[in-house]
Design a protein around this motif. Structure first.
Motif, PDB file in Angstrom:
ATOM      1  N   GLY A  90      -2.710  -1.698  10.198  1.00 61.41           N
ATOM      2  CA  GLY A  90      -1.497  -2.032   9.450  1.00 61.41           C
ATOM      3  C   GLY A  90      -1.558  -3.516   9.142  1.00 61.41           C
ATOM      4  N   ASP A  91      -0.978  -3.950   8.039  1.00 61.05           N
ATOM      5  CA  ASP A  91      -1.119  -5.331   7.566  1.00 61.05           C
ATOM      6  C   ASP A  91       0.109  -5.660   6.717  1.00 61.05           C
ATOM      7  N   SER A  92       0.799  -6.758   7.058  1.00 65.48           N
ATOM      8  CA  SER A  92       2.006  -7.099   6.299  1.00 65.48           C
ATOM      9  C   SER A  92       2.258  -8.595   6.401  1.00 65.48           C
ATOM     10  N   GLY A 102      -5.059  -8.131  -2.922  1.00 62.11           N
ATOM     11  CA  GLY A 102      -4.772  -7.057  -1.984  1.00 62.11           C
ATOM     12  C   GLY A 102      -5.936  -6.078  -1.914  1.00 62.11           C
ATOM     13  N   HIS A 103      -5.722  -4.984  -1.194  1.00 56.99           N
ATOM     14  CA  HIS A 103      -6.864  -4.138  -0.830  1.00 56.99           C
ATOM     15  C   HIS A 103      -6.420  -2.762  -0.374  1.00 56.99           C
ATOM     16  N   GLY A 104      -7.338  -1.801  -0.402  1.00 57.18           N
ATOM     17  CA  GLY A 104      -7.128  -0.559   0.325  1.00 57.18           C
ATOM     18  C   GLY A 104      -7.186  -0.841   1.813  1.00 57.18           C
ATOM     19  N   LEU A 123      -2.570   1.474  -0.221  1.00 57.94           N
ATOM     20  CA  LEU A 123      -2.822   0.138  -0.783  1.00 57.94           C
ATOM     21  C   LEU A 123      -2.041  -0.911  -0.005  1.00 57.94           C
ATOM     22  N   ALA A 124      -2.700  -2.037   0.298  1.00 57.40           N
ATOM     23  CA  ALA A 124      -2.010  -3.230   0.789  1.00 57.40           C
ATOM     24  C   ALA A 124      -1.798  -4.126  -0.426  1.00 57.40           C
ATOM     25  N   VAL A 125      -0.553  -4.181  -0.880  1.00 57.15           N
ATOM     26  CA  VAL A 125      -0.216  -4.988  -2.052  1.00 57.15           C
ATOM     27  C   VAL A 125       0.352  -6.307  -1.546  1.00 57.15           C
ATOM     28  N   GLU A 126      -0.205  -7.428  -2.002  1.00 55.46           N
ATOM     29  CA  GLU A 126       0.193  -8.713  -1.423  1.00 55.46           C
ATOM     30  C   GLU A 126       0.233  -9.842  -2.448  1.00 55.46           C
ATOM     31  N   PRO A 127       1.334  -9.902  -3.234  1.00 50.50           N
ATOM     32  CA  PRO A 127       1.453 -11.000  -4.183  1.00 50.50           C
ATOM     33  C   PRO A 127       1.448 -12.372  -3.504  1.00 50.50           C
ATOM     34  N   PHE A 176       4.112 -12.151   0.164  1.00 48.95           N
ATOM     35  CA  PHE A 176       4.699 -10.974   0.825  1.00 48.95           C
ATOM     36  C   PHE A 176       3.693  -9.831   0.717  1.00 48.95           C
ATOM     37  N   GLU A 177       3.646  -9.002   1.738  1.00 52.90           N
ATOM     38  CA  GLU A 177       2.677  -7.900   1.739  1.00 52.90           C
ATOM     39  C   GLU A 177       3.240  -6.666   2.428  1.00 52.90           C
ATOM     40  N   HIS A 178       2.978  -5.498   1.833  1.00 54.00           N
ATOM     41  CA  HIS A 178       3.255  -4.220   2.492  1.00 54.00           C
ATOM     42  C   HIS A 178       2.074  -3.274   2.273  1.00 54.00           C
TER      43      HIS A 178
HETATM   44 CO    CO Z   1      -3.882  -7.831   3.504  1.00 57.20          CO
END
Ligand code: CO
Ligand code: MF3
Length: 256
Positions: free
Chosen positions: A111-113, A174-176, A206-210, A239-241
């Motif tokens: 998990g990554d946020s 960001g990344h899978g 997907l880890a989306v992280e603007p 920010f990332e989710h």
């Molecule tokens: Co990330």
């Protein structure tokens, strides 16, 4: 190849995601005037250990830096974009913003946020930077749906940020995510026509992280070989989710 996860795997990723969320909630309260970024690190490291999890970043080898990362958090203050390192001498003061990024591995799944937190009162412009960056992530989350394409997600961030007069960092993406911290596909915060534009399918995560700069988009890496800062010194938010594609739409794994 983009690895798709089964329902059982998504449940495991959910546990990692919720642990990361709990850590960030706690750190939000810890990131006050007078606290150091190392105080945040110590709090997070204890929570990860207590949960029986492994930190995702500590020991993670990054070729560009030529070494493994040493901390469980990235703490990036003000003009620092990402990969700022916790430091007992870096004491937060009123008007600062601090991006707190963390990841864990539980039962084999990551998990990554990340969140960016204001310390005390921050300027109007900085409040807008945080709001627009967060909004761009929320709008992108709503695009993480079966049948949409990757560029729908990327383009949504890009459009919202630029419409509001801020700029997108291009050097970091960001990344899978799944059994690896970084999986395919790359998820830039802009439409990169050199990349493929796969259709999103159930089970993809997907880890989306603007990463958004108040001024110019360019990033430079400091002498420590890790900390990325804005070239023009303007403040930067992150920010990332992690979001799973499900038959019921986007499932944000990293919040309740
Ligand atoms: Co990330
Ligand atoms: N959250 C970041 C990412 O998704 C930070 C990882 S870099 C590390 O890539 F070196 F700190 F692990």
């Amino acid at each position: 190849m983009i690895v798709r996860k089964t329902a059982a795997e998504l449940e495991k990723m959910r546990r990692s995601g919720l642990l990361v969320w709990q850590i960030l909630q706690k750190l939000k309260e810890t990131a006050v005037e007078g606290a150091s970024t190392m105080d945040l690190e110590v709090t997070a490291a204890k929570m990860i250990a207590d949960a029986g999890a492994k930190p995702a970043f500590q020991g993670y080898y990054v070729p560009a830096a030529g070494e493994a990362y040493k901390f469980v958090l990235c703490t990036s203050v003000n003009q620092e974009i990402v990969h700022g390192m916790p430091n007992a001498k870096r004491v937060l003061k009123k008007g600062d913003i601090v991006s707190i990024d963390t990841g864990v591995k539980l039962d084999g799944y990551y998990g990554d946020s990340a969140i960016t937190v204001p310390v005390g009162e921050v300027s109007e412009q900085t409040q807008k930077l945080l709001r627009v960056t967060q909004e761009s992530l929320e709008l992108a989350i709503d695009r993480v749906r079966s049948g949409n394409r990757l560029f729908d997600v990327c383009g949504t961030v890009e459009e919202h940020v630029e419409r509001n007069g801020f700029s997108i960092v291009r050097e970091y993406v960001g990344h899978g995510i799944g059994t690896q911290l970084h999986e395919e596909p790359q998820v830039p915060n802009y439409v990169d026509r050199k990349n493929e534009n796969p259709r999103l399918k159930e089970g993809m995560v997907l880890a989306v992280e603007p990463m958004v700069n108040a001024g110019r988009p360019e990033a430079v890496v400091m002498k420590d070989r890790w900390t990325a800062v804005t070239k023009d010194g303007s403040y930067s938010a992150h920010f990332e989710h992690c979001i799973a594609v499900t038959e019921n739409g986007p499932w944000v794994l990293t919040r309740p």
